[in-house]
Design a protein around this motif. Structure first.
Motif, PDB file in Angstrom:
ATOM      1  N   LYS B  10       0.786  -1.223   0.000  1.00  0.00           N
ATOM      2  CA  LYS B  10       0.000   0.000   0.000  1.00  0.00           C
ATOM      3  C   LYS B  10       0.825   1.284   0.000  1.00  0.00           C
ATOM      4  O   LYS B  10       0.262   2.364   0.019  1.00  0.00           O
ATOM      5  N   GLU B  13       0.085   4.185  -2.491  1.00  0.00           N
ATOM      6  CA  GLU B  13      -1.268   4.729  -2.607  1.00  0.00           C
ATOM      7  C   GLU B  13      -1.207   6.239  -2.411  1.00  0.00           C
ATOM      8  O   GLU B  13      -0.392   6.705  -1.612  1.00  0.00           O
ATOM      9  N   PRO B  14      -2.022   7.021  -3.073  1.00  0.00           N
ATOM     10  CA  PRO B  14      -3.134   6.618  -3.940  1.00  0.00           C
ATOM     11  C   PRO B  14      -2.758   6.433  -5.412  1.00  0.00           C
ATOM     12  O   PRO B  14      -3.608   6.089  -6.210  1.00  0.00           O
ATOM     13  N   ARG B  17      -2.155   1.216  -6.414  1.00  0.00           N
ATOM     14  CA  ARG B  17      -2.728   0.411  -5.338  1.00  0.00           C
ATOM     15  C   ARG B  17      -2.308  -1.042  -5.493  1.00  0.00           C
ATOM     16  O   ARG B  17      -1.864  -1.454  -6.570  1.00  0.00           O
ATOM     17  N   HIS B  67       2.794   6.663   1.071  1.00  0.00           N
ATOM     18  CA  HIS B  67       2.015   6.417   2.289  1.00  0.00           C
ATOM     19  C   HIS B  67       2.886   6.732   3.506  1.00  0.00           C
ATOM     20  O   HIS B  67       4.079   6.436   3.497  1.00  0.00           O
TER      21      HIS B  67
END
Lengths: 178, 97
Positions: B10, B13-14, B17, B67
């Motif tokens: 993750k 992200e964004p 994904r 992230h």
């Protein structure tokens, strides 16, 4: 459309995976594993005491069984420490420590009690360890906004544990997903 | 020259994904610049997918995930440029939400 095509090709050819790695894989934290480990420590001490009272002689079978109980007690006391340490170190943040000033002291107590439970056979230590882990779980679920209740573990050693009330959460999940 | 990879995790992200794909350009990998998205062969983490944050004076690359919990150069430091496996040209994303 493109993604579907790539997914199909991936299934056939198996593209190499590249990890967009996070320190916390998916943020899965749950103190219930620590509580189960603490219950196991209590259970092992109960079993050790019972075996000791029952056995007249220290024969091979006795030594074998007792060794297994001790090994399990060691392993699970260490597991309690590890599970709590991960939640405290990775999940919990400054705002949580500000809101619950007891947290650092509580975690430190759990570390000490975990070690004492490994070293000795005092059931009171194991009981206190479980109690402190329960309090930690209660705070954890409060942070997560999940209500808890106090129940008796549905297996021996049948001690009180704080568990999350997860009923109805699937409805919320479905509402969000739709 | 071209390579397709599947993204897991993750930390990008964004933009990317878990389950998305990326098309990599695997030639002349030393020509990366800050903000390029790259796949790097980390000695212990394996092939990782991150954004170039900075090129150090010695030519090493500092990479970051998007992230906040990403594991990247903030924890493992800058990486030698010869570990770069490719630069992302396009992303093939699943429909989300």
């Amino acid at each position: 459309m493109m993604h579907k095509l790539f997914k199909y090709l991936d299934g056939k050819l198996g593209f190499e995976k590249a990890s967009a790695h996070c320190d916390i894989p998916c943020g899965i934290y749950d103190p219930r594993s620590a509580q189960m480990a603490a219950l196991t420590v209590v259970r092992m001490m109960d079993l050790m005491k019972a075996l000791n009272e029952k056995s007249g002689t220290m024969d091979l079978a006795y030594v074998n069984t007792m060794s297994r109980y001790i090994a399990s007690k060691e392993e699970h006391a260490e597991m309690v420490k590890r599970e709590i340490r991960v939640i405290w170190g990775d999940f919990m943040k400054k705002e949580h420590f500000d809101k619950y000033p007891e947290l650092h002291g509580l975690v430190h107590e759990i570390m000490q009690l975990g070690s004492q439970a490994r070293q000795g056979v005092d059931i009171a230590i194991a009981e206190t360890l479980l109690k402190k882990v329960n309090r930690f779980a209660e705070i954890f679920w409060e942070i997560k906004g999940v209500k808890t209740h106090c129940v008796v573990s549905p297996y021996l050693p049948e001690r009180l544990v704080i568990m999350p009330i997860l009923d109805g959460m699937e409805k919320e999940h479905l509402k969000k997903a739709s | 020259m071209l390579k397709i990879i599947r993204i897991t995790g993750k930390s990008m992200e964004p933009l990317y994904r878990d389950g998305d794909y990326a098309l990599l350009w695997t030639a002349r990998t030393r020509r990366v610049r800050p903000r390029h998205i790259v796949a790097v062969r980390h000695p212990t983490l394996g092939l990782i997918f991150k954004r170039v944050e900075r090129i150090t004076d010695s030519g090493h690359i500092e990479v970051r995930g998007l992230h906040p919990h990403s594991t990247d150069s903030r924890s493992f430091g800058a990486l030698p440029p010869d570990l770069i496996a490719g630069k992302a040209l396009i992303g093939i994303r699943a429909r989300h939400g």
